[in-house]
Design an enzyme around this catalytic site. Sequence first.
Site, PDB file in Angstrom:
ATOM      1  N   ARG A 177       0.823  -1.234   0.000  1.00 50.35           N
ATOM      2  CA  ARG A 177       0.000   0.000   0.000  1.00 50.35           C
ATOM      3  C   ARG A 177       0.854   1.282   0.000  1.00 50.35           C
ATOM      4  O   ARG A 177       0.415   2.329   0.484  1.00 50.35           O
ATOM      5  CB  ARG A 177      -0.965   0.047   1.196  1.00 50.35           C
ATOM      6  CG  ARG A 177      -1.945  -1.065   1.263  1.00 50.35           C
ATOM      7  CD  ARG A 177      -2.965  -1.032   0.137  1.00 50.35           C
ATOM      8  NE  ARG A 177      -3.774  -2.219   0.225  1.00 50.35           N
ATOM      9  CZ  ARG A 177      -3.451  -3.378  -0.382  1.00 50.35           C
ATOM     10  NH1 ARG A 177      -2.376  -3.450  -1.167  1.00 50.35           N
ATOM     11  NH2 ARG A 177      -4.209  -4.436  -0.240  1.00 50.35           N
ATOM     12  N   SER A 228     -11.256  -0.441   3.881  1.00 53.65           N
ATOM     13  CA  SER A 228     -10.583  -0.478   5.184  1.00 53.65           C
ATOM     14  C   SER A 228     -10.092   0.916   5.548  1.00 53.65           C
ATOM     15  O   SER A 228      -9.472   1.589   4.736  1.00 53.65           O
ATOM     16  CB  SER A 228      -9.379  -1.412   5.133  1.00 53.65           C
ATOM     17  OG  SER A 228      -9.812  -2.711   4.819  1.00 53.65           O
ATOM     18  N   GLU A 318      -5.272   4.107   6.225  1.00 53.69           N
ATOM     19  CA  GLU A 318      -5.054   3.875   4.792  1.00 53.69           C
ATOM     20  C   GLU A 318      -5.764   4.988   4.018  1.00 53.69           C
ATOM     21  O   GLU A 318      -5.327   5.401   2.954  1.00 53.69           O
ATOM     22  CB  GLU A 318      -5.624   2.498   4.411  1.00 53.69           C
ATOM     23  CG  GLU A 318      -5.284   2.066   3.008  1.00 53.69           C
ATOM     24  CD  GLU A 318      -5.691   0.621   2.728  1.00 53.69           C
ATOM     25  OE1 GLU A 318      -5.385  -0.274   3.536  1.00 53.69           O
ATOM     26  OE2 GLU A 318      -6.335   0.402   1.693  1.00 53.69           O
TER      27      GLU A 318
HETATM   28  C1  LIG Z   1     -15.658  -0.609  -0.628  1.00 59.48           C
HETATM   29  C2  LIG Z   1     -14.195  -0.350  -0.781  1.00 59.48           C
HETATM   30  C3  LIG Z   1     -13.316  -1.410  -0.817  1.00 59.48           C
HETATM   31  C4  LIG Z   1     -11.933  -1.181  -0.988  1.00 59.48           C
HETATM   32  N1  LIG Z   1     -11.094  -2.250  -1.077  1.00 59.48           N
HETATM   33  C5  LIG Z   1      -9.800  -2.051  -1.304  1.00 59.48           C
HETATM   34  C6  LIG Z   1      -8.904  -3.161  -1.473  1.00 59.48           C
HETATM   35  O1  LIG Z   1      -9.305  -4.325  -1.398  1.00 59.48           O
HETATM   36  N2  LIG Z   1      -7.600  -2.898  -1.715  1.00 59.48           N
HETATM   37  C7  LIG Z   1      -7.136  -1.623  -1.826  1.00 59.48           C
HETATM   38  O2  LIG Z   1      -5.933  -1.459  -2.100  1.00 59.48           O
HETATM   39  N3  LIG Z   1      -7.951  -0.564  -1.688  1.00 59.48           N
HETATM   40  C8  LIG Z   1      -9.253  -0.748  -1.421  1.00 59.48           C
HETATM   41  N4  LIG Z   1     -10.094   0.332  -1.254  1.00 59.48           N
HETATM   42  C9  LIG Z   1      -9.549   1.689  -1.234  1.00 59.48           C
HETATM   43  C10 LIG Z   1      -9.620   2.409  -2.598  1.00 59.48           C
HETATM   44  O3  LIG Z   1     -10.445   1.734  -3.462  1.00 59.48           O
HETATM   45  C11 LIG Z   1      -8.245   2.520  -3.210  1.00 59.48           C
HETATM   46  O4  LIG Z   1      -7.403   3.236  -2.351  1.00 59.48           O
HETATM   47  C12 LIG Z   1      -8.296   3.233  -4.575  1.00 59.48           C
HETATM   48  O5  LIG Z   1      -7.066   3.012  -5.230  1.00 59.48           O
HETATM   49  C13 LIG Z   1      -8.588   4.713  -4.459  1.00 59.48           C
HETATM   50  O6  LIG Z   1      -8.844   5.207  -5.760  1.00 59.48           O
HETATM   51  P1  LIG Z   1      -9.574   6.602  -6.038  1.00 59.48           P
HETATM   52  O7  LIG Z   1      -9.467   6.884  -7.483  1.00 59.48           O
HETATM   53  O8  LIG Z   1     -10.938   6.575  -5.475  1.00 59.48           O
HETATM   54  O9  LIG Z   1      -8.641   7.589  -5.233  1.00 59.48           O
HETATM   55  P2  LIG Z   1      -9.023   8.836  -4.310  1.00 59.48           P
HETATM   56  O10 LIG Z   1      -9.745   8.335  -3.111  1.00 59.48           O
HETATM   57  O11 LIG Z   1      -9.673   9.893  -5.104  1.00 59.48           O
HETATM   58  O12 LIG Z   1      -7.572   9.334  -3.882  1.00 59.48           O
HETATM   59  C14 LIG Z   1      -6.749   8.530  -3.082  1.00 59.48           C
HETATM   60  C15 LIG Z   1      -5.364   9.162  -3.035  1.00 59.48           C
HETATM   61  O13 LIG Z   1      -4.761   9.047  -4.318  1.00 59.48           O
HETATM   62  C16 LIG Z   1      -4.222  10.304  -4.717  1.00 59.48           C
HETATM   63  N5  LIG Z   1      -4.355  10.370  -6.178  1.00 59.48           N
HETATM   64  C17 LIG Z   1      -5.478  10.235  -6.898  1.00 59.48           C
HETATM   65  N6  LIG Z   1      -5.216  10.300  -8.211  1.00 59.48           N
HETATM   66  C18 LIG Z   1      -3.880  10.502  -8.325  1.00 59.48           C
HETATM   67  C19 LIG Z   1      -3.000  10.663  -9.431  1.00 59.48           C
HETATM   68  N7  LIG Z   1      -3.421  10.626 -10.687  1.00 59.48           N
HETATM   69  N8  LIG Z   1      -1.685  10.867  -9.172  1.00 59.48           N
HETATM   70  C20 LIG Z   1      -1.222  10.902  -7.898  1.00 59.48           C
HETATM   71  N9  LIG Z   1      -2.024  10.747  -6.814  1.00 59.48           N
HETATM   72  C21 LIG Z   1      -3.329  10.548  -7.029  1.00 59.48           C
HETATM   73  C22 LIG Z   1      -5.086  11.327  -4.012  1.00 59.48           C
HETATM   74  O14 LIG Z   1      -4.391  12.546  -3.835  1.00 59.48           O
HETATM   75  C23 LIG Z   1      -5.363  10.646  -2.689  1.00 59.48           C
HETATM   76  O15 LIG Z   1      -4.318  10.895  -1.777  1.00 59.48           O
HETATM   77  C24 LIG Z   1     -11.457   0.127  -1.089  1.00 59.48           C
HETATM   78  C25 LIG Z   1     -12.364   1.206  -1.042  1.00 59.48           C
HETATM   79  C26 LIG Z   1     -13.715   0.969  -0.891  1.00 59.48           C
HETATM   80  C27 LIG Z   1     -14.671   2.114  -0.876  1.00 59.48           C
END
Ligand SMILES: Cc1cc2nc3c(=O)[nH]c(=O)nc-3n(C[C@H](O)[C@H](O)[C@H](O)COP(=O)(O)OP(=O)(O)OC[C@H]3O[C@@H](n4cnc5c(N)ncnc54)[C@H](O)[C@@H]3O)c2cc1C
Length: 329
Positions: A177, A228, A318
């Site tokens: 992560r 999480s 996280e």
């Molecule tokens: C129901 C649920 C289940 C999940 N299960 C998992 C799992 O099994 N495993 C797991 O790893 N995660 C899991 N997650 C967490 C989440 O899905 C991940 O962290 C995902 O990668 C976040 O993507 P996002 O586009 O929504 O990012 P955001 O929430 O919009 O941003 C997250 C971070 O990424 C940064 N960011 C976004 N885009 C960029 C970019 N282009 N360049 C640099 N930084 C950037 C942002 O500044 C922020 O700090 C889960 C979330 C939910 C809601």
Amino acid sequence: MKSMSGTEETLRRLAAVPSLQVSTCVPLSRYTRFGIGGPADIFAETSEVEAFIAAMNIARASGLDFVVIGGGTNLIVSDAGFRGVVLRFVADRLMAAGNRVVSNAGVVLQDLVDFAIERGLKGIETLAGIPGWVGAAVYGNAGAYGHSLSERVHNVRFLDNGQVRLFNNEQCDFHYRESIFKAHKEWIIFSTELVLTPADPDALRRTADDILKIRNEKFPPTMKCAGSIFKNFLLARLPEKVAAQVPVTAIREGKVAAAYFLEQVGAKGLVRGDIQVAGYHANLVYNTGSGTARDLCDLIDDLKARVRERFGMEVEEEVQYVGFPDRAS
Ligand SMILES: Cc1cc2nc3c(=O)[nH]c(=O)nc-3n(C[C@H](O)[C@H](O)[C@H](O)COP(=O)(O)OP(=O)(O)OC[C@H]3O[C@@H](n4cnc5c(N)ncnc54)[C@H](O)[C@@H]3O)c2cc1C
């Protein structure tokens, strides 16, 4: 660098960038899966690299705070919102050549997974059902079921202070992560190239569908949450005293779920206003309706304090914070 005269001037300059959609006073609750978050003073998005670079240059020069978000599935945004510029790079193109796939940062991760499966390319099917976009998946080295995206990343194209750079896998310094991009929040990911392995598409589909089924039960698609809240622990990194208390049954793939410790301190079912810890999963906190960031943060602080008191160690978020000057994101 001389700073510009604030929001009005920044807005004027951003509005002049071709292909950049700019709005003001945008409720960030619309852009987070928690459904929580006050307004962003300025919200700007584009699918064009040039426009994004121009927007970043303007945001940096403005002296205002800025943040780049993706699908908003891993964010806690303050009730007060964000005083500054929120940016999104929304390009969502996928390309395949042989066993290589190039994905823009704005691609929904599930679309990338499906794209690979349809082409009989193995390596990311266990990421099925992880919400959010590819850029953030690289940033946070998203993963599930014993695999992380980093295992298949060949390179990452990103923006660093107006320059587009390319890092190979090693340079990205991926860990559980973690990636170098978390330590350099000013570097913005544009795209990634993955190297996958030819395999039977039907078998890959079955694996992904099985995982999706389990995930949808654990995290119903309408649930307002971030998955999480806290990171799991690598067993090898736990303080010796704590590791000695962990039963073998709580260890999987060399990791101990944060949920194990949270459960020991009575987290399940805890409630603050409309924010609740799931009764079936101590590391799953969700918004039951009109939850606020304040209640969410209070509950998180309570959970952290309980684990600290009982085990003498910190559970680490996280989720990423936006709009909280006093909380590390
Ligand atoms: C129901 C649920 C289940 C999940 N299960 C998992 C799992 O099994 N495993 C797991 O790893 N995660 C899991 N997650 C967490 C989440 O899905 C991940 O962290 C995902 O990668 C976040 O993507 P996002 O586009 O929504 O990012 P955001 O929430 O919009 O941003 C997250 C971070 O990424 C940064 N960011 C976004 N885009 C960029 C970019 N282009 N360049 C640099 N930084 C950037 C942002 O500044 C922020 O700090 C889960 C979330 C939910 C809601």
